[in-house]
Design a protein around this motif. Sequence first.
Motif, short mmCIF file in Angstrom:
data_model
loop_
_atom_site.label_atom_id
_atom_site.label_comp_id
_atom_site.label_asym_id
_atom_site.label_seq_id
_atom_site.Cartn_x
_atom_site.Cartn_y
_atom_site.Cartn_z
N HIS A 366 -41.06 -37.98 -8.83
CA HIS A 366 -42.39 -38.62 -8.90
C HIS A 366 -43.49 -37.62 -9.23
O HIS A 366 -44.66 -37.91 -9.05
CB HIS A 366 -42.73 -39.32 -7.58
CG HIS A 366 -42.30 -40.76 -7.54
ND1 HIS A 366 -41.05 -41.16 -7.94
CD2 HIS A 366 -42.96 -41.88 -7.15
CE1 HIS A 366 -40.94 -42.46 -7.80
NE2 HIS A 366 -42.09 -42.93 -7.33
N GLY A 367 -43.12 -36.42 -9.70
CA GLY A 367 -44.13 -35.41 -9.96
C GLY A 367 -44.36 -35.23 -11.45
O GLY A 367 -43.98 -36.08 -12.27
N THR A 368 -44.99 -34.12 -11.80
CA THR A 368 -45.15 -33.77 -13.21
C THR A 368 -43.76 -33.35 -13.72
O THR A 368 -42.83 -33.19 -12.91
CB THR A 368 -46.10 -32.58 -13.35
OG1 THR A 368 -45.51 -31.46 -12.66
CG2 THR A 368 -47.47 -32.87 -12.73
N SER A 369 -43.63 -33.12 -15.02
CA SER A 369 -42.29 -32.77 -15.50
C SER A 369 -41.82 -31.46 -14.90
O SER A 369 -40.65 -31.29 -14.56
CB SER A 369 -42.29 -32.70 -17.03
OG SER A 369 -43.29 -31.80 -17.44
N GLU A 370 -42.76 -30.53 -14.68
CA GLU A 370 -42.39 -29.26 -14.05
C GLU A 370 -41.90 -29.47 -12.62
O GLU A 370 -40.96 -28.84 -12.16
CB GLU A 370 -43.62 -28.37 -13.98
CG GLU A 370 -43.71 -27.31 -15.06
CD GLU A 370 -44.86 -26.38 -14.74
OE1 GLU A 370 -46.00 -26.89 -14.67
OE2 GLU A 370 -44.60 -25.18 -14.55
N GLU A 371 -42.60 -30.38 -11.95
CA GLU A 371 -42.23 -30.65 -10.56
C GLU A 371 -40.91 -31.41 -10.47
O GLU A 371 -40.12 -31.19 -9.55
CB GLU A 371 -43.35 -31.43 -9.86
CG GLU A 371 -44.60 -30.58 -9.66
CD GLU A 371 -45.80 -31.38 -9.18
OE1 GLU A 371 -46.72 -30.76 -8.64
OE2 GLU A 371 -45.82 -32.61 -9.39
N ASN A 372 -40.68 -32.29 -11.44
CA ASN A 372 -39.40 -33.00 -11.45
C ASN A 372 -38.25 -32.02 -11.65
O ASN A 372 -37.17 -32.18 -11.08
CB ASN A 372 -39.40 -34.08 -12.53
CG ASN A 372 -40.37 -35.19 -12.18
OD1 ASN A 372 -40.83 -35.27 -11.04
ND2 ASN A 372 -40.70 -36.03 -13.14
N LEU A 373 -38.53 -30.98 -12.44
CA LEU A 373 -37.52 -29.94 -12.61
C LEU A 373 -37.29 -29.25 -11.26
O LEU A 373 -36.15 -28.92 -10.89
CB LEU A 373 -38.00 -28.93 -13.67
CG LEU A 373 -37.04 -27.78 -13.97
CD1 LEU A 373 -35.73 -28.31 -14.55
CD2 LEU A 373 -37.68 -26.80 -14.96
N GLY A 374 -38.37 -29.06 -10.51
CA GLY A 374 -38.26 -28.49 -9.15
C GLY A 374 -37.33 -29.33 -8.30
O GLY A 374 -36.47 -28.80 -7.58
N ASP A 375 -37.48 -30.67 -8.37
CA ASP A 375 -36.59 -31.58 -7.62
C ASP A 375 -35.14 -31.31 -8.00
O ASP A 375 -34.24 -31.23 -7.15
CB ASP A 375 -36.91 -33.05 -7.93
CG ASP A 375 -38.23 -33.51 -7.30
OD1 ASP A 375 -38.86 -32.68 -6.60
OD2 ASP A 375 -38.62 -34.67 -7.52
N ASP A 376 -34.92 -31.17 -9.32
CA ASP A 376 -33.54 -30.95 -9.80
C ASP A 376 -32.97 -29.63 -9.29
O ASP A 376 -31.81 -29.55 -8.88
CB ASP A 376 -33.49 -30.96 -11.33
CG ASP A 376 -33.86 -32.34 -11.89
OD1 ASP A 376 -33.62 -33.33 -11.16
OD2 ASP A 376 -34.39 -32.42 -13.01
N ILE A 377 -33.82 -28.60 -9.30
CA ILE A 377 -33.32 -27.29 -8.85
C ILE A 377 -32.97 -27.35 -7.37
O ILE A 377 -31.99 -26.75 -6.91
CB ILE A 377 -34.36 -26.16 -9.10
CG1 ILE A 377 -34.83 -26.15 -10.54
CG2 ILE A 377 -33.83 -24.80 -8.68
CD1 ILE A 377 -33.88 -25.55 -11.54
N LEU A 378 -33.76 -28.09 -6.61
CA LEU A 378 -33.43 -28.25 -5.19
C LEU A 378 -32.03 -28.83 -5.04
O LEU A 378 -31.21 -28.35 -4.26
CB LEU A 378 -34.43 -29.20 -4.52
CG LEU A 378 -35.71 -28.62 -3.92
CD1 LEU A 378 -36.56 -29.74 -3.34
CD2 LEU A 378 -35.40 -27.59 -2.83
N LEU A 379 -31.77 -29.89 -5.83
CA LEU A 379 -30.47 -30.55 -5.72
C LEU A 379 -29.34 -29.68 -6.27
O LEU A 379 -28.22 -29.73 -5.78
CB LEU A 379 -30.50 -31.90 -6.41
CG LEU A 379 -31.40 -32.95 -5.72
CD1 LEU A 379 -31.33 -34.27 -6.43
CD2 LEU A 379 -31.01 -33.12 -4.25
N GLU A 380 -29.66 -28.86 -7.26
CA GLU A 380 -28.62 -27.94 -7.76
C GLU A 380 -28.19 -26.97 -6.68
O GLU A 380 -27.08 -26.46 -6.66
CB GLU A 380 -29.17 -27.12 -8.94
CG GLU A 380 -28.96 -27.79 -10.28
CD GLU A 380 -29.68 -27.04 -11.40
OE1 GLU A 380 -29.80 -25.79 -11.32
OE2 GLU A 380 -30.15 -27.72 -12.33
N ASN A 381 -29.13 -26.69 -5.75
CA ASN A 381 -28.84 -25.73 -4.68
C ASN A 381 -28.60 -26.44 -3.35
O ASN A 381 -28.84 -25.86 -2.28
CB ASN A 381 -30.00 -24.75 -4.55
CG ASN A 381 -30.06 -23.82 -5.73
OD1 ASN A 381 -29.26 -22.88 -5.81
ND2 ASN A 381 -30.95 -24.09 -6.68
N VAL A 382 -28.14 -27.66 -3.45
CA VAL A 382 -28.06 -28.51 -2.25
C VAL A 382 -27.30 -27.83 -1.11
O VAL A 382 -27.66 -27.93 0.06
CB VAL A 382 -27.46 -29.88 -2.63
CG1 VAL A 382 -25.99 -29.82 -2.91
CG2 VAL A 382 -27.77 -30.92 -1.60
#
Length: 886
Positions: A366-382
Amino acid sequence: MISGVEATVPLLGVVAPRCIVKQATVKRCVVALLLVSVVSIFYYTQYVISSPLSSLIHRDTRPEPSIRCSTLRGATRLPVAPDHRSEARLRIDPKVLVFVETLYSRVGREIVELLVYNRIKYKVEVAGKSLPVLTNLDKGRYGVLIFENLNKYLQMDKWNRELLDKYCREYSVGIIGFAPPGEESLVGAQLKGFPLFIHTNLRLKDAQLNAASPILRLTRSGETAWGPLPGGDWTIFQPNHSTYELLAWAYRDSLDYTDEKSPLATVIQDHGRYDGIQRVLFGSGLRFWLHKLLLLDSLSYLSHGQLSLSLNRMVLVDVDDIFVGEKGTRLKKDDVLALLATQQRIQALVPGFKFNLGFSGNYFHHGTSEENLGDDILLENVDRFTWFSHMWNHQQPHLYENVTHLQLDMALNKQFAKEHGIPTASGYSVSPHHSGVYPVHEGLYEAWKRVWNIKVTSTEEYPHLRPARLRRGFVHRNIMVLPRQTCGLFTHTIFIERYPGGRNRLDESIQGGELFQTIVYNPINIFMTHMSNYGNDRLALYTFESVIKFIQCWTNLRLSSAPPLQLGERYFQLYPEEADPVWGNPCDDLRHQKIWSRNKTCDQLPRFLVIGPQKTGTTALYTFLSIHPTISSNLPSPDTFEEIQFFNGKNYYKGLDWYMSFFPVAKNESSRYLFEKSATYFDGELVPRRAHALLPKAKLITILLSPARRAYSWYQHTRAHGDPIANNYSFHAVITASDTAPKPLRDLRNRCLNPGKYAQHLERWLSYYLPQQLHIIDGEQLRQNPVETLHELQRFLKITPAFNYSTHLRYDPKKGFFCQVTNEERTKCLGKNKGRQYPPMEDRSYKLLQRYYLSHNTALVKLLKRLGSRTIPQWLKDDLTDTVMT
Ligand SMILES: Nc1ncnc2c1ncn2[C@@H]1O[C@H](COP(=O)(O)OS(=O)(=O)O)[C@@H](OP(=O)(O)O)[C@H]1O
């Protein structure tokens, strides 16, 4: 001329040259420059800081942990001080006696707060002419004595001083004293009776500790607390005897003082070689953070390790609101990488440390595209974090009236977790805004168990948010609720320069202040932070890394971390007595009201309690009160009939919602007098405390009868209910059962006799409630003249207009009691089990019970007189007179 339009930000680079070119007056140029500056500042604060660009702008100014500490620069850590257990022959309880000047004096309050925080038992005594009792038979009562004002000890009269010193020598009890600020400045004055000299009213700086001091245990030496010490009224000590050893010192903080290099003792230890008593003297109160640590160490040392705190501390950092943050405040890729890097550095200092992420799946991406990438990186490091479910949509659980809806929303978050590889078995959850955890919203506990199999949660709200030192845990429906600590970061504290009170405020908290002390005092720490604290200035990373380093620097604490379930188990191993909750009144706390179900009202709680004891006529009173037009009783219970029996026994664990379901009143019915009667409340050990926590303003009604006759009635009642022991043993056998008799018989004897120790039970109630809240009914008067009894009761309850019972109660000769009038001829009496027919009590039993209750009845007379009772009930006089005659 410069036009107003020209003097805006875009013209910044143009204005000055034009001034020169056109050779305008210097004055105009200055005005124009000022205008430009003001407009730029406005533009910057209004648009730039709050824009998504802000993180770029602040990137250069993000705070980095920088603790001045030689240990962290690689200096060797000094060996940890040994524990303080000694061979001294102790006959003391681990409890502190604090002599204060008044009950409100500052240092005294600070000492007590520190003891409370660390759960150290204490007693406060106002230092005066007489001493409190120091021994209990051959046992000393206190392990350490503290004088808030050292002068009170030094100036004690000779007799008391000798007594106190004798106690200290005999039981190896140490003394801690705080030098008070002096009205006049003393230079080299001698402490009365000691080879010790003092200078007062000094300003000091740069505190250090004596690494060789045997007192240091929790506190670590080897560092300097740079900068001025708080206050300008320090006392320093100059010893003239080998009994003294410096514990802490500092340096003169004065420009005109030439000899500022010599250390000045701010805390000094007296080894007891001068007069056989060990002491630690402080040159100021507890304003200086280091002194708080030294006080804890002194207590440990002087009590020979009996008041030693464990050095283990567990720290868990929850990051709530993962994915919830608004656009512009969420984590970007770099923030997540920084989170991981800091986590790794913290792991080196705190084994097992992982940030514990609480997610609300509905806001994923639900963020900017940069922030959505942040969401993805969080999940990559779950796998590098631990995870827990927050709430799917961040809705507060207490707002759900319907458990099924709550469950459905929780299931959505679980589904999200499964789809994104987030682990779902942590057994931990945190409710948004603490909603529904405390005060308990049963629906939340139920849904948590069903959907997530939650076993542990945490809140700041039990029993109240403030003061933090009193926060506790409890267990409800097998879910452990742990106290949560506050670290000073909230959703909107995201830039250090805008931290409330400024950057210094946060640094103070980290370096010896509130946050540092929270970890020092709490063996188990769960901190709440939010996703936004890790973006922007990454304040949370700065805060935790800094405080952990500061702890490493100044303490010997062993930090570690573990998943919440382990933390919960450890917590209740340490404090098993906390598992039992104490339900408070949600309406006494505005914050509690906000997170409590909207359809509940405190009008649903009783205004008075009929507390018993059993067999004194409580059912008759209950029935008579229920006739009253403005008094309403609780609904009947399927198990215990007219009695709810909430505050004693197992029902208490069913919680407040369960209790309140017996009082269904409409919101506009607040004028009704709700009451509850449970006859076993009277002698229940825990009942007054629990009742007072929930109903502090309630009035209490008790009925008293001859305790001997009450015991006999109870025995007959128990027999009639088929109790095998009561049916196998005569009344006389029950009341004379010895302590070696079979356990069931002893238990029956105790249950039969204990409630009759009236004074003892009433005193317990009166330690929570005021005498004005208690109304005592003479049980004989209730039988013989219920109309008058009820009239007096209404007066006590301040019910106007009083209801006239004379037309509603009539004596029934068949039953032998007053009963409710139903029509001209008929009455409705209590059932067969009230007012039973049974043989009279044997005379020998009566006589024996009169003797048994003699001291209790005597205490009751005294208590009644103290409470201002003008008449002593006839049965009480008879019981006592008959006893004297035999
Ligand atoms: N109006 C009226 N009607 C019937 N009984 C009356 C009344 N007033 C007082 N009593 C006495 O109350 C005794 C029962 O007390 P409780 O109601 O407190 O008993 S219980 O604890 O609730 O079981 C009961 O005790 P027993 O006579 O031993 O049965 C009565 O003596």
